[in-house]
Design a protein around this motif. Structure first.
Motif, PDB file in Angstrom:
ATOM      1  N   LEU A 283     -35.481 -44.899  46.375  1.00 52.82           N
ATOM      2  CA  LEU A 283     -34.187 -44.305  46.046  1.00 52.82           C
ATOM      3  C   LEU A 283     -33.995 -43.013  46.839  1.00 52.82           C
ATOM      4  O   LEU A 283     -34.763 -42.057  46.682  1.00 52.82           O
ATOM      5  CB  LEU A 283     -34.113 -44.004  44.549  1.00 52.82           C
ATOM      6  N   PRO A 284     -32.980 -42.940  47.724  1.00 52.01           N
ATOM      7  CA  PRO A 284     -32.734 -41.697  48.463  1.00 52.01           C
ATOM      8  C   PRO A 284     -32.379 -40.559  47.506  1.00 52.01           C
ATOM      9  O   PRO A 284     -31.660 -40.762  46.523  1.00 52.01           O
ATOM     10  CB  PRO A 284     -31.547 -42.056  49.376  1.00 52.01           C
ATOM     11  N   ALA A 285     -32.863 -39.369  47.812  1.00 47.88           N
ATOM     12  CA  ALA A 285     -32.629 -38.228  46.929  1.00 47.88           C
ATOM     13  C   ALA A 285     -31.150 -37.931  46.764  1.00 47.88           C
ATOM     14  O   ALA A 285     -30.717 -37.469  45.698  1.00 47.88           O
ATOM     15  CB  ALA A 285     -33.365 -37.005  47.471  1.00 47.88           C
ATOM     16  N   ASP A 286     -30.376 -38.206  47.810  1.00 47.60           N
ATOM     17  CA  ASP A 286     -28.939 -37.899  47.770  1.00 47.60           C
ATOM     18  C   ASP A 286     -28.097 -39.148  47.560  1.00 47.60           C
ATOM     19  O   ASP A 286     -26.906 -39.170  47.883  1.00 47.60           O
ATOM     20  CB  ASP A 286     -28.505 -37.194  49.057  1.00 47.60           C
ATOM     21  N   TYR A 287     -28.707 -40.212  47.026  1.00 46.15           N
ATOM     22  CA  TYR A 287     -27.975 -41.461  46.811  1.00 46.15           C
ATOM     23  C   TYR A 287     -26.851 -41.229  45.800  1.00 46.15           C
ATOM     24  O   TYR A 287     -27.093 -40.700  44.701  1.00 46.15           O
ATOM     25  CB  TYR A 287     -28.933 -42.526  46.286  1.00 46.15           C
ATOM     26  N   PRO A 288     -25.622 -41.608  46.150  1.00 51.37           N
ATOM     27  CA  PRO A 288     -24.495 -41.322  45.256  1.00 51.37           C
ATOM     28  C   PRO A 288     -24.425 -42.230  44.036  1.00 51.37           C
ATOM     29  O   PRO A 288     -23.572 -42.042  43.168  1.00 51.37           O
ATOM     30  CB  PRO A 288     -23.285 -41.532  46.166  1.00 51.37           C
ATOM     31  N   GLY A 289     -25.313 -43.216  43.972  1.00 48.46           N
ATOM     32  CA  GLY A 289     -25.255 -44.156  42.855  1.00 48.46           C
ATOM     33  C   GLY A 289     -24.467 -45.398  43.213  1.00 48.46           C
ATOM     34  O   GLY A 289     -23.728 -45.432  44.193  1.00 48.46           O
ATOM     35  N   HIS A 290     -24.651 -46.434  42.429  1.00 50.54           N
ATOM     36  CA  HIS A 290     -23.981 -47.711  42.675  1.00 50.54           C
ATOM     37  C   HIS A 290     -23.242 -48.122  41.418  1.00 50.54           C
ATOM     38  O   HIS A 290     -23.782 -48.017  40.310  1.00 50.54           O
ATOM     39  CB  HIS A 290     -25.014 -48.778  43.057  1.00 50.54           C
ATOM     40  N   PRO A 291     -21.995 -48.573  41.541  1.00 50.83           N
ATOM     41  CA  PRO A 291     -21.206 -48.906  40.357  1.00 50.83           C
ATOM     42  C   PRO A 291     -21.625 -50.199  39.668  1.00 50.83           C
ATOM     43  O   PRO A 291     -21.220 -50.456  38.538  1.00 50.83           O
ATOM     44  CB  PRO A 291     -19.780 -49.031  40.916  1.00 50.83           C
ATOM     45  N   GLY A 292     -22.432 -51.015  40.327  1.00 48.95           N
ATOM     46  CA  GLY A 292     -22.778 -52.318  39.763  1.00 48.95           C
ATOM     47  C   GLY A 292     -23.684 -52.227  38.550  1.00 48.95           C
ATOM     48  O   GLY A 292     -24.630 -51.434  38.514  1.00 48.95           O
ATOM     49  N   ILE A 293     -23.418 -53.055  37.552  1.00 52.56           N
ATOM     50  CA  ILE A 293     -24.189 -53.053  36.320  1.00 52.56           C
ATOM     51  C   ILE A 293     -25.631 -53.455  36.560  1.00 52.56           C
ATOM     52  O   ILE A 293     -26.569 -52.915  35.951  1.00 52.56           O
ATOM     53  CB  ILE A 293     -23.520 -53.976  35.263  1.00 52.56           C
ATOM     54  N   LYS A 294     -25.870 -54.407  37.477  1.00 56.11           N
ATOM     55  CA  LYS A 294     -27.241 -54.841  37.730  1.00 56.11           C
ATOM     56  C   LYS A 294     -28.076 -53.711  38.317  1.00 56.11           C
ATOM     57  O   LYS A 294     -29.252 -53.544  37.958  1.00 56.11           O
ATOM     58  CB  LYS A 294     -27.248 -56.061  38.660  1.00 56.11           C
ATOM     59  N   HIS A 295     -27.476 -52.941  39.225  1.00 61.33           N
ATOM     60  CA  HIS A 295     -28.195 -51.794  39.782  1.00 61.33           C
ATOM     61  C   HIS A 295     -28.589 -50.827  38.673  1.00 61.33           C
ATOM     62  O   HIS A 295     -29.712 -50.297  38.657  1.00 61.33           O
ATOM     63  CB  HIS A 295     -27.322 -51.067  40.813  1.00 61.33           C
ATOM     64  N   LYS A 296     -27.669 -50.591  37.769  1.00 64.66           N
ATOM     65  CA  LYS A 296     -27.941 -49.645  36.687  1.00 64.66           C
ATOM     66  C   LYS A 296     -29.053 -50.148  35.776  1.00 64.66           C
ATOM     67  O   LYS A 296     -29.891 -49.373  35.289  1.00 64.66           O
ATOM     68  CB  LYS A 296     -26.655 -49.383  35.895  1.00 64.66           C
ATOM     69  N   LEU A 297     -29.113 -51.454  35.555  1.00 62.69           N
ATOM     70  CA  LEU A 297     -30.165 -52.011  34.710  1.00 62.69           C
ATOM     71  C   LEU A 297     -31.522 -51.930  35.410  1.00 62.69           C
ATOM     72  O   LEU A 297     -32.547 -51.695  34.756  1.00 62.69           O
ATOM     73  CB  LEU A 297     -29.829 -53.454  34.336  1.00 62.69           C
ATOM     74  N   VAL A 298     -31.525 -52.148  36.720  1.00 66.14           N
ATOM     75  CA  VAL A 298     -32.770 -52.004  37.471  1.00 66.14           C
ATOM     76  C   VAL A 298     -33.239 -50.550  37.424  1.00 66.14           C
ATOM     77  O   VAL A 298     -34.417 -50.260  37.192  1.00 66.14           O
ATOM     78  CB  VAL A 298     -32.591 -52.470  38.926  1.00 66.14           C
ATOM     79  N   GLN A 299     -32.308 -49.642  37.639  1.00 72.36           N
ATOM     80  CA  GLN A 299     -32.651 -48.223  37.605  1.00 72.36           C
ATOM     81  C   GLN A 299     -33.209 -47.828  36.230  1.00 72.36           C
ATOM     82  O   GLN A 299     -34.148 -47.033  36.120  1.00 72.36           O
ATOM     83  CB  GLN A 299     -31.429 -47.374  37.935  1.00 72.36           C
ATOM     84  N   ALA A 300     -32.646 -48.408  35.183  1.00 70.55           N
ATOM     85  CA  ALA A 300     -33.088 -48.111  33.821  1.00 70.55           C
ATOM     86  C   ALA A 300     -34.323 -48.916  33.420  1.00 70.55           C
ATOM     87  O   ALA A 300     -34.850 -48.727  32.316  1.00 70.55           O
ATOM     88  CB  ALA A 300     -31.953 -48.379  32.838  1.00 70.55           C
ATOM     89  N   ARG A 301     -34.765 -49.821  34.288  1.00 69.90           N
ATOM     90  CA  ARG A 301     -35.925 -50.678  34.028  1.00 69.90           C
ATOM     91  C   ARG A 301     -35.743 -51.500  32.747  1.00 69.90           C
ATOM     92  O   ARG A 301     -36.681 -51.719  31.983  1.00 69.90           O
ATOM     93  CB  ARG A 301     -37.206 -49.844  33.945  1.00 69.90           C
ATOM     94  N   SER A 302     -34.516 -51.965  32.557  1.00 68.43           N
ATOM     95  CA  SER A 302     -34.187 -52.689  31.327  1.00 68.43           C
ATOM     96  C   SER A 302     -34.100 -54.194  31.605  1.00 68.43           C
ATOM     97  O   SER A 302     -33.015 -54.739  31.851  1.00 68.43           O
ATOM     98  CB  SER A 302     -32.860 -52.185  30.750  1.00 68.43           C
ATOM     99  N   TYR A 303     -35.257 -54.844  31.565  1.00 61.42           N
ATOM    100  CA  TYR A 303     -35.255 -56.284  31.813  1.00 61.42           C
ATOM    101  C   TYR A 303     -34.549 -57.044  30.689  1.00 61.42           C
ATOM    102  O   TYR A 303     -33.861 -58.034  30.942  1.00 61.42           O
ATOM    103  CB  TYR A 303     -36.679 -56.817  31.973  1.00 61.42           C
ATOM    104  N   ALA A 304     -34.704 -56.597  29.459  1.00 58.79           N
ATOM    105  CA  ALA A 304     -34.086 -57.295  28.328  1.00 58.79           C
ATOM    106  C   ALA A 304     -32.572 -57.357  28.495  1.00 58.79           C
ATOM    107  O   ALA A 304     -31.949 -58.398  28.283  1.00 58.79           O
ATOM    108  CB  ALA A 304     -34.452 -56.608  27.020  1.00 58.79           C
ATOM    109  N   ALA A 305     -31.958 -56.230  28.888  1.00 65.37           N
ATOM    110  CA  ALA A 305     -30.515 -56.212  29.080  1.00 65.37           C
ATOM    111  C   ALA A 305     -30.117 -57.080  30.268  1.00 65.37           C
ATOM    112  O   ALA A 305     -29.099 -57.781  30.233  1.00 65.37           O
ATOM    113  CB  ALA A 305     -30.031 -54.784  29.280  1.00 65.37           C
ATOM    114  N   TYR A 306     -30.935 -57.045  31.343  1.00 64.48           N
ATOM    115  CA  TYR A 306     -30.652 -57.888  32.506  1.00 64.48           C
ATOM    116  C   TYR A 306     -30.694 -59.362  32.114  1.00 64.48           C
ATOM    117  O   TYR A 306     -29.808 -60.144  32.487  1.00 64.48           O
ATOM    118  CB  TYR A 306     -31.654 -57.606  33.625  1.00 64.48           C
ATOM    119  N   ALA A 307     -31.733 -59.762  31.373  1.00 69.38           N
ATOM    120  CA  ALA A 307     -31.874 -61.163  30.982  1.00 69.38           C
ATOM    121  C   ALA A 307     -30.706 -61.612  30.104  1.00 69.38           C
ATOM    122  O   ALA A 307     -30.203 -62.733  30.244  1.00 69.38           O
ATOM    123  CB  ALA A 307     -33.202 -61.362  30.250  1.00 69.38           C
ATOM    124  N   THR A 308     -30.253 -60.724  29.207  1.00 67.10           N
ATOM    125  CA  THR A 308     -29.110 -61.052  28.344  1.00 67.10           C
ATOM    126  C   THR A 308     -27.844 -61.239  29.175  1.00 67.10           C
ATOM    127  O   THR A 308     -27.076 -62.192  28.982  1.00 67.10           O
ATOM    128  CB  THR A 308     -28.892 -59.943  27.302  1.00 67.10           C
TER     129      THR A 308
END
Length: 343
Positions: A283-308
Motif C-alpha cells: 500500500l503506497p503511503a500516499d494512496y488516496p484510497g479506492h471506492p470499491g467495496i472489495k478493496h475496503k474489505l481486503v484492507q479491513a481483512r474481513s473475509y467473512a464480509a467478502y464471502a457474504t
C-alpha cells in the motif's frame, strides 16, 4: 528480419495448425520475408512435436525448438526469444490465432520504429462467440495513464527486441508469468505505437488452460507481483503510476480469488489472507484510497464480509430481480494506429 513470432507449444493438438496457418495467411512473398516463426515444443506430451516437424518439412518457413523437459510457458517463450533474429518479437500462444490481415497491419506499424506496439483483441468462447474485452477501450486514449489499464498479457504487445536486451527483461518461471513482463515493458518504452485494430483472437475457457484449471498454483500470482513491484521499486515512478499499479494488482488478485474455476472454495480464505497481506505490504503511503467495496474489505481483512457479499452477488446473477434483502449488499469503429511518446 523485422518480426519474429514466437509460439510456445504444449498439449494443443486441436488448435496448433489453426494458429500456425493464421500467422502467414495472406502475406505476400515480400512480407513473408520480413517474418520468421519459431515454435517451441515444450516437451508436449501429445503429438505436437511431430506436428511441428511435419509442418516445418512441408512449408520450410517454420523453425522448431524441441525442449528436453517441460519448463512452462514463460521459459518456453525465453527459449524462442533466444533464437530470434527479428528486430521485434511477438509472443503468440498456440491455442489462439490471428485474424486475417493482422500480421500485415503489424508490419506496417513496426516500420515506424516504436519500442512497443499494442494491439486489440477479441475473446473467443468455446462455442465460438466473439467478445470484446473490457480493457480494450484503453487503446482509444494513447497515454500511459490509459494504456496501463490494458489487459496485461504478452500477446497484445509486440516488443523491440533491443529493448528487452537493454532492460535484461525475460519471462520468469511459474504461472502468471505475464505480470512481471507486460507492465515493465510498457513503462520502460519511450515510443509506444497503438494499433486500435483486432489483431488477436484469445481463446478463453479451454479445457486445460491455466485460467480454467483449479490449482494451488494460482497462489504463484503473489510471487509474480512481488517480482513486478521489486522492478518498479528500483525506478523513480510518479505517484499516480505507483497508485495505478497497486490498484491493478489488487483488482487482478480479486478476479483470481473470485473465480470458481481457479481457486478451490477450501483455499479461498487462504488466498484472501495472502491478498490482504500483499495489500498491507505494498500500500503506497500516499494512496488516496479506492471506492470499491472489495478493496475496503481486503484492507479491513474481513473475509467473512467478502464471502457474504460474494454469495449475494451469485444469488443476484441467478435472479435478475434480487430480493430487497440482497439489494443493499450490491450497493466503436477502429481508429488509425498512433505513436506516442510517453516519457
Amino acid at each position: 528480419m523485422l518480426l519474429t513470432v514466437v509460439v510456445p507449444v504444449y498439449a494443443v493438438e486441436g488448435y496448433l495448425y489453426q494458429c500456425l496457418e493464421s500467422i502467414r495467411a495472406g502475406l505476400t512473398a515480400e512480407e513473408s520475408a520480413s517474418v520468421e516463426v519459431i515454435a517451441v515444443d515444450d516437451a508436449s506430451p501429445d503429438g505436437c512435436g511431430e506436428m511441428l516437424d511435419g509442418y516445418a518439412a512441408r512449408h520450410g518457413d517454420l523453425r522448431v525448438v524441441h525442449l528436453s523437459h517441460n519448463v512452462g510457458l514463460g521459459l518456453a517463450r525465453n527459449a524462442g526469444l533466444a533464437e530470434a533474429r527479428g528486430e521485434y518479437v511477438w509472443f503468440v500462444d498456440s491455442d489462439d490465432w490471428l485474424p486475417a490481415g493482422s500480421v500485415r497491419a503489424v508490419l506496417q506499424q513496426l516500420r515506424t520504429g516504436p519500442d512497443l506496439l499494442l494491439i486489440d483483441h477479441l475473446r473467443v468462447q468455446e462455442n465460438g462467440r466473439l467478445e470484446r474485452d473490457a480493457s480494450s477501450g484503453a487503446l482509444r486514449d494513447p497515454t500511459l495513464a490509459s494504456l496501463i489499464k490494458l489487459q496485461h498479457t504478452a500477446w497484445n504487445r509486440i516488443v523491440r527486441r533491443g529493448l528487452l536486451e537493454e532492460l535484461n527483461l525475460r519471462f520468469l518461471p511459474g504461472w502468471y508469468e505475464d505480470v512481471p513482463f507486460s507492465n515493465p515493458v510498457l513503462i520502460a518504452a519511450d515510443r509506444v505505437a497503438v494499433l486500435d485494430r483486432v489483431c488477436y483472437h484469445y481463446r478463453v475457457g479451454r479445457l486445460g488452460a491455466i485460467t480454467a484449471t483449479r490449482s494451488e498454483r494460482h497462489f504463484e500470482a503473489f510471487e509474480q507481483y512481488d517480482r513486478m513491484l521489486a522492478w518498479t521499486a528500483e525506478r523513480d515512478l510518479e505517484p499516480w503510476l505507483r497508485h495505478a499499479l497497486f490498484t491493478l494488482m489488487v483488482n487482478h488478485l480479486l478476479v483470481v480469488l473470485g473465480n470458481d474455476g481457479r481457486v478451490h472454495p477450501r483455499q479461498r480464505r487462504a488466498f484472501f489472507k495472502r491478498l490482504a497481506a500483499h495489500y498491507r505490504r505494498y500500500l503506497p503511503a500516499d494512496y488516496p484510497g479506492h471506492p470499491g467495496i472489495k478493496h475496503k474489505l481486503v484492507q479491513a481483512r474481513s473475509y467473512a464480509a467478502y464471502a457474504t457479499m460474494r454469495q449475494a452477488y451469485r444469488v443476484v446473477k441467478r435472479n435478475p430481480e434480487p430480493s430487497p434483502a440482497v439489494q443493499p449488499v450490491l450497493a466503436s469503429a477502429p481508429q488509425p494506429a498512433q505513436t506516442v511518446t510517453i516519457r
